[in-house]
Design a protein around this motif. Structure first.
Motif, PDB file in Angstrom:
ATOM      1  N   PHE A  60      20.528  -0.270 -13.499  1.00 11.95           N
ATOM      2  CA  PHE A  60      21.639   0.535 -13.988  1.00 11.95           C
ATOM      3  C   PHE A  60      22.624   0.730 -12.845  1.00 11.95           C
ATOM      4  O   PHE A  60      22.257   1.235 -11.784  1.00 11.95           O
ATOM      5  CB  PHE A  60      21.123   1.874 -14.495  1.00 11.95           C
ATOM      6  CG  PHE A  60      22.172   2.799 -15.067  1.00 11.95           C
ATOM      7  CD1 PHE A  60      23.249   2.329 -15.790  1.00 11.95           C
ATOM      8  CD2 PHE A  60      22.055   4.165 -14.896  1.00 11.95           C
ATOM      9  CE1 PHE A  60      24.189   3.182 -16.335  1.00 11.95           C
ATOM     10  CE2 PHE A  60      22.988   5.043 -15.425  1.00 11.95           C
ATOM     11  CZ  PHE A  60      24.058   4.545 -16.151  1.00 11.95           C
ATOM     12  N   THR A  61      23.862   0.308 -13.063  1.00 12.77           N
ATOM     13  CA  THR A  61      24.904   0.450 -12.049  1.00 12.77           C
ATOM     14  C   THR A  61      26.057   1.243 -12.633  1.00 12.77           C
ATOM     15  O   THR A  61      26.599   0.875 -13.681  1.00 12.77           O
ATOM     16  CB  THR A  61      25.423  -0.933 -11.595  1.00 12.77           C
ATOM     17  OG1 THR A  61      24.324  -1.726 -11.158  1.00 12.77           O
ATOM     18  CG2 THR A  61      26.427  -0.794 -10.466  1.00 12.77           C
ATOM     19  N   ARG A  68      20.754   0.951  -9.443  1.00 14.65           N
ATOM     20  CA  ARG A  68      19.512   1.730  -9.488  1.00 14.65           C
ATOM     21  C   ARG A  68      18.472   0.915 -10.241  1.00 14.65           C
ATOM     22  O   ARG A  68      18.752   0.388 -11.322  1.00 14.65           O
ATOM     23  CB  ARG A  68      19.728   3.044 -10.224  1.00 14.65           C
ATOM     24  CG  ARG A  68      20.636   4.024  -9.537  1.00 14.65           C
ATOM     25  CD  ARG A  68      20.936   5.197 -10.489  1.00 14.65           C
ATOM     26  NE  ARG A  68      21.654   6.256  -9.837  1.00 14.65           N
ATOM     27  CZ  ARG A  68      22.973   6.308  -9.708  1.00 14.65           C
ATOM     28  NH1 ARG A  68      23.730   5.343 -10.190  1.00 14.65           N
ATOM     29  NH2 ARG A  68      23.542   7.328  -9.100  1.00 14.65           N
ATOM     30  N   THR A  69      17.273   0.840  -9.719  1.00 11.93           N
ATOM     31  CA  THR A  69      16.166   0.200 -10.406  1.00 11.93           C
ATOM     32  C   THR A  69      15.578   1.197 -11.395  1.00 11.93           C
ATOM     33  O   THR A  69      15.321   2.347 -11.041  1.00 11.93           O
ATOM     34  CB  THR A  69      15.089  -0.249  -9.400  1.00 11.93           C
ATOM     35  OG1 THR A  69      15.690  -1.177  -8.496  1.00 11.93           O
ATOM     36  CG2 THR A  69      13.916  -0.909 -10.102  1.00 11.93           C
ATOM     37  N   CYS A  70      15.384   0.748 -12.623  1.00 16.27           N
ATOM     38  CA  CYS A  70      14.891   1.621 -13.691  1.00 16.27           C
ATOM     39  C   CYS A  70      13.525   1.158 -14.167  1.00 16.27           C
ATOM     40  O   CYS A  70      13.239  -0.034 -14.205  1.00 16.27           O
ATOM     41  CB  CYS A  70      15.840   1.585 -14.887  1.00 16.27           C
ATOM     42  SG  CYS A  70      17.555   1.985 -14.513  1.00 16.27           S
ATOM     43  N   SER A  71      12.705   2.127 -14.550  1.00 22.42           N
ATOM     44  CA  SER A  71      11.425   1.807 -15.176  1.00 22.42           C
ATOM     45  C   SER A  71      11.230   2.738 -16.363  1.00 22.42           C
ATOM     46  O   SER A  71      11.706   3.866 -16.380  1.00 22.42           O
ATOM     47  CB  SER A  71      10.273   1.939 -14.186  1.00 22.42           C
ATOM     48  OG  SER A  71      10.190   3.266 -13.710  1.00 22.42           O
ATOM     49  N   GLY A  72      10.538   2.213 -17.367  1.00 26.82           N
ATOM     50  CA  GLY A  72      10.257   2.991 -18.566  1.00 26.82           C
ATOM     51  C   GLY A  72       8.915   2.602 -19.138  1.00 26.82           C
ATOM     52  O   GLY A  72       8.282   1.649 -18.681  1.00 26.82           O
ATOM     53  N   SER A  73       8.497   3.307 -20.158  1.00 30.87           N
ATOM     54  CA  SER A  73       7.199   3.036 -20.774  1.00 30.87           C
ATOM     55  C   SER A  73       7.250   1.835 -21.705  1.00 30.87           C
ATOM     56  O   SER A  73       6.222   1.244 -22.025  1.00 30.87           O
ATOM     57  CB  SER A  73       6.722   4.260 -21.559  1.00 30.87           C
ATOM     58  OG  SER A  73       7.535   4.440 -22.710  1.00 30.87           O
ATOM     59  N   GLY A  74       8.437   1.477 -22.183  1.00 29.14           N
ATOM     60  CA  GLY A  74       8.575   0.399 -23.142  1.00 29.14           C
ATOM     61  C   GLY A  74       8.317   0.835 -24.565  1.00 29.14           C
ATOM     62  O   GLY A  74       8.395   0.037 -25.485  1.00 29.14           O
ATOM     63  N   GLU A  75       8.021   2.123 -24.758  1.00 29.22           N
ATOM     64  CA  GLU A  75       7.755   2.645 -26.092  1.00 29.22           C
ATOM     65  C   GLU A  75       8.986   3.373 -26.623  1.00 29.22           C
ATOM     66  O   GLU A  75       9.623   4.137 -25.902  1.00 29.22           O
ATOM     67  CB  GLU A  75       6.559   3.592 -26.063  1.00 29.22           C
ATOM     68  CG  GLU A  75       5.272   2.886 -25.672  1.00 29.22           C
ATOM     69  CD  GLU A  75       4.075   3.822 -25.676  1.00 29.22           C
ATOM     70  OE1 GLU A  75       4.131   4.859 -26.353  1.00 29.22           O
ATOM     71  OE2 GLU A  75       3.105   3.497 -24.987  1.00 29.22           O
TER      72      GLU A  75
END
Length: 84
Positions: A60-61, A68-75
């Motif tokens: 995300f820029t 910014r590096t993003c992480s999520g649960s994928g749910e």
């Protein structure tokens, strides 16, 4: 709608084939779908970009900021319910 942690920003994204609506820090940013060799990329002419690599990883820029590096649960998050 999906939730991501992008550095210090908690970001939610609602995706369609044409755009992504991002919500973070009380702000909303709508980015149109853009061409990408891989992944799903959404960007505007101002330098804002959300580039997803699956539903768990993204970059995300915001214009003028470092990516910014993003992480999520994928749910997928449940849709907010409305009460009368």
């Amino acid at each position: 709608m999906y939730a991501y942690q992008c550095g210090e920003l908690a970001v939610t994204g609602h995706f369609t084939a044409e755009q992504v609506t991002l919500t973070f820090s009380g702000k909303t940013l709508v980015l149109p779908h853009a061409m990408a060799a891989s992944g799903a990329r959404y960007a505007d002419d101002l330098g804002n970009e959300f580039w997803g690599k699956g539903l768990k990883d993204a970059t995300f820029t915001l214009a003028g900021d470092a990516p910014r590096t993003c992480s999520g649960s994928g749910e997928e998050l449940p849709s907010p319910s409305t009460s009368l």
